[in-house]
Design an enzyme around this catalytic site. Structure first.
Site, PDB file in Angstrom:
ATOM      1  N   TYR A  13       0.808  -1.216   0.000  1.00 50.00           N
ATOM      2  CA  TYR A  13       0.000   0.000   0.000  1.00 50.00           C
ATOM      3  C   TYR A  13       0.842   1.266   0.000  1.00 50.00           C
ATOM      4  CZ  TYR A  13      -4.261  -2.691   0.898  1.00 50.00           C
ATOM      5  OH  TYR A  13      -5.322  -3.552   0.792  1.00 50.00           O
ATOM      6  N   ASP A  33       9.161  -7.555  -4.868  1.00 49.95           N
ATOM      7  CA  ASP A  33       8.178  -8.125  -3.949  1.00 49.95           C
ATOM      8  C   ASP A  33       8.283  -9.637  -3.986  1.00 49.95           C
ATOM      9  OD1 ASP A  33       5.584  -6.680  -2.506  1.00 49.95           O
ATOM     10  OD2 ASP A  33       5.314  -8.826  -2.824  1.00 49.95           O
ATOM     11  N   THR A 120       7.184   1.913   9.204  1.00 46.34           N
ATOM     12  CA  THR A 120       7.049   2.353  10.595  1.00 46.34           C
ATOM     13  C   THR A 120       7.764   1.362  11.500  1.00 46.34           C
ATOM     14  OG1 THR A 120       4.909   3.329  10.062  1.00 46.34           O
ATOM     15  CG2 THR A 120       5.410   2.987  12.395  1.00 46.34           C
ATOM     16  N   LYS A 205       7.260   9.435  14.164  1.00 43.00           N
ATOM     17  CA  LYS A 205       6.241   8.663  13.443  1.00 43.00           C
ATOM     18  C   LYS A 205       5.376   7.869  14.423  1.00 43.00           C
ATOM     19  CE  LYS A 205       4.016   6.323  10.313  1.00 43.00           C
ATOM     20  NZ  LYS A 205       2.913   6.900   9.544  1.00 43.00           N
ATOM     21  N   ARG A 212      -3.150   9.703  18.191  1.00 41.79           N
ATOM     22  CA  ARG A 212      -4.503   9.457  17.694  1.00 41.79           C
ATOM     23  C   ARG A 212      -5.168   8.330  18.484  1.00 41.79           C
ATOM     24  NH1 ARG A 212      -4.110   8.443  11.529  1.00 41.79           N
ATOM     25  NH2 ARG A 212      -6.388   8.697  11.642  1.00 41.79           N
ATOM     26  N   CYS A 259      -1.846   1.073  10.990  1.00 40.83           N
ATOM     27  CA  CYS A 259      -1.000   1.977  11.781  1.00 40.83           C
ATOM     28  C   CYS A 259      -1.453   2.115  13.233  1.00 40.83           C
ATOM     29  CB  CYS A 259      -0.968   3.365  11.132  1.00 40.83           C
ATOM     30  SG  CYS A 259      -0.065   3.448   9.587  1.00 40.83           S
ATOM     31  N   TYR A 313     -11.811  -1.673   7.794  1.00 33.65           N
ATOM     32  CA  TYR A 313     -11.572  -0.937   9.036  1.00 33.65           C
ATOM     33  C   TYR A 313     -12.037   0.509   8.947  1.00 33.65           C
ATOM     34  CZ  TYR A 313      -7.450   1.652   7.298  1.00 33.65           C
ATOM     35  OH  TYR A 313      -6.607   2.507   6.618  1.00 33.65           O
TER      36      TYR A 313
END
Length: 445
Positions: A13, A33, A120, A205, A212, A259, A313
């Site tokens: 993504y 990949d 991340t 990050k 949040r 995330c 989600y």
């Protein structure tokens, strides 16, 4: 021009849109990949990601010849790592895929190359995971190479604009590395380029998504209080947010995606003594589907089947990664309750245990014979649903995790609606008694 050849490891993504954007900016990009299905689609000129803007950019980049894909890296000027960094079942950070990707690309790296980690990651991953693998090949990671951490900021549904327009944090292991990476990103990013140290960039990050998560948990706690007090939390939030320095979120059925439910665990794992607040927030948010199911059980008789509305989600996406629906499924299975899942955008998804969950795109079929329906995703297709949409149910109980349905019309038709953060919407002739248990039906006078 320097750095005109880039290898992107991981075409998911983040990696694939990034590769396509760079290719369309005139950079020669080789994507790597390990998923044969992904490579098959790309090498046929297609795009495995359904977002229209991404499809247009990827297919254009492939047609231009500036984007190619295979399962093996090539020599390059720049290597960008965009692979998953999941958490284990024990909620520990798992950087094994980053390590493996670095070990693979290290065979193609030469002195003077720029290596960028975008995944991340826990604080220190750039230096102590990527750096260690490169050092094992004989490189001095500060003198021979330029090593950086440049985290992505992507919001599915707006992927391209997020990559291009957002400010980017450029975290260099050295100032020279940061300056070089900044010059590369300036070729395809219009947002600000903020140079700093790699560890500071990693922490920043993680801080973003943890912030949040904590604020969502606060909203969910406010919702619990409202439910126990006979108050509609949305009314209270509207008033509270009139304060010039307050912005309370709305409660919901849980947190999903790649995330927010993952990144706080990197800090909790690395700094357990300092992260009690973060741990509690994670437990609250992961517990929301169980909380919603508990409210259903308190007002229902025997339930044999639940219709779950929404596997994605987030609304109007086909992405079910870490969906809150998985927590609800586990709660239902623990109670021996059957379920069927509907989603207008998702055809199937896989639980963390490996079980594949079928998803029906026909709402009426999903609701047929269900004793209760629980709305988990804010799809536009669910907004304003009234009695006719739920006519095929065996029961008349709806738990609205997103506060989307027509509560008045459903109540008038004899349905009981359980809204998040508010007392029950009762059928005509029933009421709740303020200050008492709101999930117990009381006969009105």
């Amino acid at each position: 021009m320097r750095d005109n050849k880039v290898v992107v490891i991981g075409l998911g993504y983040v990696g694939l849109p990034t590769a396509a954007i760079m290719a369309n900016a005139g950079i020669e990009v080789h994507g790597v990949d390990v998923n044969p299905a992904t490579l098959q689609v790309l090498n046929a000129g297609g795009c495995p990601i359904g977002e229209p803007e991404v499809v247009k950019l990827v297919t254009g980049a492939l047609a231009s010849g500036r984007l190619k894909a295979s399962d093996t890296p090539v020599t390059s000027d720049v290597f960008i790592i965009c692979v998953p960094t999941p958490i284990t079942d024990e909620k520990r950070a798992d950087v094994s895929i980053v390590r493996a990707a670095t070990r693979t690309l290290a065979k193609y790296v030469k002195k003077g190359d720029l290596i960028i980690l975008e995944s991340t990651s826990p604080v220190g991953t750039t230096e102590h995971t990527v750096g260690e693998e490169l050092a094992a090949q004989g490189f001095d990671i500060r003198e021979d190479l330029d090593l950086c951490y440049c985290p992505e900021r992507v919001f599915p549904g707006s992927t391209i604009s997020e990559i291009v327009e957002n400010d980017r944090i450029i975290g260099g292991l050295t100032p020279r590395a940061a300056a070089r990476a900044s010059a590369l990103y300036a070729r395809f990013c219009t947002g600000g380029l903020l140079e700093t140290a790699s560890a500071t960039a990693e922490f920043s990050k993680l801080m973003e998504n943890t912030y949040r998560d904590v604020n969502i948990a606060l909203a969910n706690v406010f919702g619990h209080i409202a439910e126990a007090s006979g108050i509609d939390v949305n009314d209270a939030i509207t008033l509270a947010n009139r304060h010039p320095r307050v912005n309370v979120h709305k409660p919901g059925p849980g947190v999903g995606g790649h995330c927010i439910p993952v990144d706080p665990w990197f800090l909790i794992d690395g700094f357990p003594e300092q992260t009690g607040l973060l741990l509690q927030s994670r437990l609250i948010n992961d517990g929301q589907p169980h909380h919603l199911w508990a409210r259903v059980k308190r007002v229902s008789g025997a339930i044999g089947k639940v219709a779950i509305l929404g596997a994605a989600y987030r609304g109007n996406l086909d992405d079910a990664r870490d969906t809150p629906a998985e927590h609800l499924i586990h709660a239902l299975k623990a109670d021996g309750v059957g379920y069927a899942v509907h989603d207008p955008h998702v055809s199937k998804f896989r639980l963390h245990c490996g079980q594949e969950v079928p998803v029906n795109t026909d709402l009426a079929q999903t609701l047929d014979g269900a004793d209760a329906a629980i709305i988990m995703t804010d799809h536009s297709a669910y907004r304003g649903l009234g009695p006719e949409a739920f006519a095929g149910m065996s029961g008349k109980l709806i738990a609205d995790g997103r506060n989307l349905v027509d509560r008045c019309a459903l109540s008038a038709a004899g349905f009981t609606v359980i809204p998040v953060g508010a007392p029950l919407s009762r059928p005509s002739g029933q009421a709740f008694l303020p200050g008492k248990e709101k999930d117990t039906v009381l006969a009105s006078g």
